[in-house]
Write a protein that holds these residues in place. Structure first.
Motif, PDB file in Angstrom:
ATOM      1  N   GLY A 156      13.790 -22.005  -2.326  1.00 44.06           N
ATOM      2  CA  GLY A 156      12.975 -20.659  -2.196  1.00 44.06           C
ATOM      3  C   GLY A 156      11.593 -20.172  -2.186  1.00 44.06           C
ATOM      4  O   GLY A 156      10.892 -21.463  -2.738  1.00 44.06           O
ATOM      5  N   ILE A 157      11.418 -19.196  -2.743  1.00 43.72           N
ATOM      6  CA  ILE A 157       9.941 -19.048  -3.402  1.00 43.72           C
ATOM      7  C   ILE A 157      10.088 -19.309  -4.314  1.00 43.72           C
ATOM      8  O   ILE A 157       8.613 -19.789  -4.398  1.00 43.72           O
ATOM      9  N   GLY A 158      11.164 -19.669  -5.458  1.00 42.66           N
ATOM     10  CA  GLY A 158      10.557 -20.683  -6.376  1.00 42.66           C
ATOM     11  C   GLY A 158      10.170 -21.824  -6.324  1.00 42.66           C
ATOM     12  O   GLY A 158       9.172 -21.190  -7.898  1.00 42.66           O
ATOM     13  N   LEU A 159      10.870 -22.292  -5.802  1.00 42.02           N
ATOM     14  CA  LEU A 159      10.318 -23.753  -5.771  1.00 42.02           C
ATOM     15  C   LEU A 159       8.703 -24.211  -5.689  1.00 42.02           C
ATOM     16  O   LEU A 159       8.328 -24.792  -5.964  1.00 42.02           O
ATOM     17  N   ALA A 160       9.138 -22.942  -4.236  1.00 42.23           N
ATOM     18  CA  ALA A 160       7.174 -23.362  -3.962  1.00 42.23           C
ATOM     19  C   ALA A 160       6.008 -22.802  -4.753  1.00 42.23           C
ATOM     20  O   ALA A 160       5.117 -23.194  -5.027  1.00 42.23           O
ATOM     21  N   THR A 161       6.071 -21.717  -5.551  1.00 36.96           N
ATOM     22  CA  THR A 161       5.630 -21.266  -5.911  1.00 36.96           C
ATOM     23  C   THR A 161       5.556 -22.399  -7.336  1.00 36.96           C
ATOM     24  O   THR A 161       4.128 -22.467  -8.433  1.00 36.96           O
ATOM     25  N   ALA A 162       6.709 -23.237  -7.980  1.00 34.80           N
ATOM     26  CA  ALA A 162       6.331 -23.970  -8.927  1.00 34.80           C
ATOM     27  C   ALA A 162       5.494 -24.692  -8.008  1.00 34.80           C
ATOM     28  O   ALA A 162       4.396 -25.039  -9.623  1.00 34.80           O
ATOM     29  N   VAL A 163       5.319 -25.541  -7.563  1.00 34.36           N
ATOM     30  CA  VAL A 163       4.714 -26.608  -7.109  1.00 34.36           C
ATOM     31  C   VAL A 163       3.298 -25.975  -6.797  1.00 34.36           C
ATOM     32  O   VAL A 163       2.297 -26.411  -7.429  1.00 34.36           O
ATOM     33  N   ALA A 164       3.024 -24.902  -6.153  1.00 29.77           N
ATOM     34  CA  ALA A 164       1.763 -24.293  -5.949  1.00 29.77           C
ATOM     35  C   ALA A 164       1.411 -23.451  -7.128  1.00 29.77           C
ATOM     36  O   ALA A 164      -0.124 -24.435  -7.093  1.00 29.77           O
ATOM     37  N   VAL A 165       1.739 -23.448  -8.551  1.00 33.04           N
ATOM     38  CA  VAL A 165       0.992 -23.059  -9.968  1.00 33.04           C
ATOM     39  C   VAL A 165       0.566 -24.923 -10.244  1.00 33.04           C
ATOM     40  O   VAL A 165      -0.383 -24.324 -10.679  1.00 33.04           O
ATOM     41  N   HIS A 187      -2.145 -25.426 -13.273  1.00 28.78           N
ATOM     42  CA  HIS A 187      -1.324 -24.387 -14.384  1.00 28.78           C
ATOM     43  C   HIS A 187      -0.141 -25.249 -15.516  1.00 28.78           C
ATOM     44  O   HIS A 187       0.393 -26.484 -14.927  1.00 28.78           O
ATOM     45  N   THR A 188       0.209 -25.555 -16.635  1.00 30.39           N
ATOM     46  CA  THR A 188       1.267 -25.514 -17.433  1.00 30.39           C
ATOM     47  C   THR A 188       2.778 -25.183 -16.379  1.00 30.39           C
ATOM     48  O   THR A 188       3.052 -23.476 -17.430  1.00 30.39           O
ATOM     49  N   THR A 189       3.035 -25.382 -15.985  1.00 38.15           N
ATOM     50  CA  THR A 189       4.449 -24.790 -15.251  1.00 38.15           C
ATOM     51  C   THR A 189       5.732 -25.122 -15.983  1.00 38.15           C
ATOM     52  O   THR A 189       6.149 -26.601 -15.792  1.00 38.15           O
ATOM     53  N   ILE A 190       6.410 -24.238 -16.224  1.00 39.73           N
ATOM     54  CA  ILE A 190       7.215 -23.903 -16.611  1.00 39.73           C
ATOM     55  C   ILE A 190       8.947 -23.456 -15.424  1.00 39.73           C
ATOM     56  O   ILE A 190       8.492 -22.247 -15.691  1.00 39.73           O
ATOM     57  N   ALA A 191       9.121 -24.308 -14.869  1.00 38.41           N
ATOM     58  CA  ALA A 191      10.221 -24.132 -13.767  1.00 38.41           C
ATOM     59  C   ALA A 191      11.710 -23.388 -13.983  1.00 38.41           C
ATOM     60  O   ALA A 191      12.283 -25.116 -14.467  1.00 38.41           O
ATOM     61  N   THR A 192      12.006 -22.380 -13.825  1.00 40.61           N
ATOM     62  CA  THR A 192      13.701 -22.875 -14.845  1.00 40.61           C
ATOM     63  C   THR A 192      14.633 -22.236 -13.877  1.00 40.61           C
ATOM     64  O   THR A 192      13.831 -21.603 -12.583  1.00 40.61           O
ATOM     65  N   MET A 193      16.108 -22.305 -14.323  1.00 39.98           N
ATOM     66  CA  MET A 193      16.811 -22.691 -12.880  1.00 39.98           C
ATOM     67  C   MET A 193      17.974 -21.686 -14.223  1.00 39.98           C
ATOM     68  O   MET A 193      18.448 -22.377 -15.082  1.00 39.98           O
ATOM     69  N   ARG A 194      18.901 -21.116 -13.200  1.00 35.14           N
ATOM     70  CA  ARG A 194      20.589 -21.223 -13.768  1.00 35.14           C
ATOM     71  C   ARG A 194      21.126 -22.324 -13.620  1.00 35.14           C
ATOM     72  O   ARG A 194      21.777 -22.700 -14.890  1.00 35.14           O
ATOM     73  N   ASP A 195      20.946 -23.339 -12.950  1.00 38.92           N
ATOM     74  CA  ASP A 195      21.997 -24.435 -12.878  1.00 38.92           C
ATOM     75  C   ASP A 195      21.036 -25.240 -12.777  1.00 38.92           C
ATOM     76  O   ASP A 195      20.723 -25.318 -11.967  1.00 38.92           O
ATOM     77  N   LEU A 196      21.197 -26.449 -13.407  1.00 44.62           N
ATOM     78  CA  LEU A 196      20.130 -27.542 -13.243  1.00 44.62           C
ATOM     79  C   LEU A 196      20.527 -28.055 -12.572  1.00 44.62           C
ATOM     80  O   LEU A 196      19.628 -28.998 -12.007  1.00 44.62           O
ATOM     81  N   SER A 197      21.944 -28.556 -11.793  1.00 41.97           N
ATOM     82  CA  SER A 197      22.577 -29.976 -11.202  1.00 41.97           C
ATOM     83  C   SER A 197      21.628 -29.444  -9.409  1.00 41.97           C
ATOM     84  O   SER A 197      22.055 -30.421  -9.150  1.00 41.97           O
ATOM     85  N   ARG A 198      21.175 -28.034  -9.350  1.00 40.20           N
ATOM     86  CA  ARG A 198      20.074 -27.256  -8.258  1.00 40.20           C
ATOM     87  C   ARG A 198      19.107 -27.972  -8.684  1.00 40.20           C
ATOM     88  O   ARG A 198      18.460 -27.864  -7.508  1.00 40.20           O
ATOM     89  N   ALA A 199      18.291 -28.508  -9.075  1.00 39.11           N
ATOM     90  CA  ALA A 199      16.842 -29.139  -9.653  1.00 39.11           C
ATOM     91  C   ALA A 199      16.753 -30.331  -8.184  1.00 39.11           C
ATOM     92  O   ALA A 199      15.455 -30.315  -8.629  1.00 39.11           O
ATOM     93  N   GLY A 200      17.620 -30.475  -7.675  1.00 40.42           N
ATOM     94  CA  GLY A 200      16.608 -31.895  -7.500  1.00 40.42           C
ATOM     95  C   GLY A 200      15.996 -31.855  -5.936  1.00 40.42           C
ATOM     96  O   GLY A 200      14.911 -32.406  -5.904  1.00 40.42           O
ATOM     97  N   ALA A 201      16.046 -30.519  -5.333  1.00 39.93           N
ATOM     98  CA  ALA A 201      15.176 -30.378  -4.649  1.00 39.93           C
ATOM     99  C   ALA A 201      13.837 -30.148  -4.796  1.00 39.93           C
ATOM    100  O   ALA A 201      12.514 -30.255  -4.014  1.00 39.93           O
ATOM    101  N   LEU A 202      13.966 -28.590  -6.200  1.00 37.88           N
ATOM    102  CA  LEU A 202      12.361 -28.818  -6.606  1.00 37.88           C
ATOM    103  C   LEU A 202      11.906 -30.391  -7.539  1.00 37.88           C
ATOM    104  O   LEU A 202      10.544 -31.236  -7.057  1.00 37.88           O
ATOM    105  N   ARG A 203      12.644 -30.927  -7.750  1.00 40.58           N
ATOM    106  CA  ARG A 203      11.730 -32.627  -8.568  1.00 40.58           C
ATOM    107  C   ARG A 203      11.535 -32.853  -7.078  1.00 40.58           C
ATOM    108  O   ARG A 203      10.339 -33.577  -7.080  1.00 40.58           O
TER     109      ARG A 203
END
Length: 288
Positions: free
Chosen positions: A21-30, A35-51
């Motif tokens: 959602g918004i967090g993923l889209a913001t990370a890509v836009a930033v 900018h140096t972007t550190i995109a965080t999430m509670r469960d790293l197993s859900r990182a596939g969509a962001l990658r």
């Protein structure tokens, strides 16, 4: 990047709730903005969509674990960013969770969970980041909601948490400015993302379990479906947030669309509350 001056070079930005959602889209836009972007999430197993999204956009970003409900997780993540990059210029408080139901039917635990994620998570991350943001003249950008301005039927817990977020940050805003830190709340309306799906609402079950509130639930669900049919994209919101990192003058409150501005206007110009409650009463009145 002070309250009114954008950072002259690439900023180091930590974003919470970046798996969808918004967090993923913001990370890509930033990241696209350089900018140096550190995109965080509670469960790293859900990182596939962001990658996948970062790869498709041709941008590099870091993905790290951060659970906004856990003191040690937040402190560890912030400390790692500063240790590895030497600074922290902005945080984007985005992590959040829906909680649909009215007080008679909603377990108290759901209220506590909503406050823990949506409110105390913002407090926890902001508190950990503030010493470093003071050092850099940085910014706190927080994704609130139009639900932080207008209380919405069957969103008792969620809106309570977002109202708390708005009160917390409105109180912090002038104080943070005295030490060179900008504070901004971002208020989306309906956004096409996984946020609603993650609420786990089964419309038929919601109506069946609503008892005396069933007619109001039916009316509410029908109105909600209509509003999300014209929802803003998460990419639009993410691009707006990325732009706020470089805005010459950072406003305290930003709505992300004309629909969001129209939605909150009655409340912000409504001294006794009668206008906004007249509007929301119609949300739970069954059609004739």
């Amino acid at each position: 990047m002070t309250a009114n001056t954008p950072h002259p070079t690439a900023a180091t930005v930590l974003i919470t709730g970046a798996s969808t959602g918004i967090g993923l889209a913001t990370a890509v836009a930033v990241a696209r903005a350089g900018h140096t972007t550190i995109a965080t999430m509670r469960d790293l197993s859900r990182a596939g969509a962001l990658r996948d999204a970062a790869s498709a956009a041709g941008v590099d970003l870091e993905i790290a674990q951060l659970d906004v409900t856990d003191d040690e997780s937040v402190e560890r993540a912030v400390a790692r960013v500063v240790a590895e990059h030497g600074r922290l210029d902005a945080v984007v408080n985005n992590a959040g969770a829906a909680a649909v139901g009215t007080v008679e039917l909603l377990e108290l635990g759901r209220f506590r969970d909503a406050m823990e994620v949506n409110f105390f998570g913002v407090v926890r991350v902001t508190k950990a980041a503030m010493p470093h943001l003071r050092a850099s003249g940085g910014r706190v950008l927080t994704v609130s909601s139009v639900g932080g301005i207008v209380g919405q039927p069957f969103n008792d817990a969620y809106c309570a948490a977002k109202f708390a977020v708005e009160g917390f940050l409105e109180s912090l805003h002038p104080v943070a400015a005295t030490v060179g830190v900008g504070v901004c709340v971002i208020e989306p309306g309906a956004v096409a993302s996984e946020f609603v799906a993650n609420a786990g609402i089964d419309p038929a079950a919601a109506v069946a379990e609503a008892g005396p509130y069933a007619p109001a639930v039916v009316a509410y669900l029908e109105r909600t479906a209509r509003s999300f049919a014209a929802a803003q994209s998460a990419e639009d919101v993410g691009g707006l947030i990325a732009g706020l990192l470089d805005a010459a003058a950072l406003p305290f409150r930003v709505q992300t669309s004309n629909a969001a501005r129209a939605f909150v206007t009655p409340k912000l110009a409504d001294l006794d509350g009668s206008a906004v409650t007249a509007i929301t009463r119609g949300w739970v009145t069954p059609a004739a």
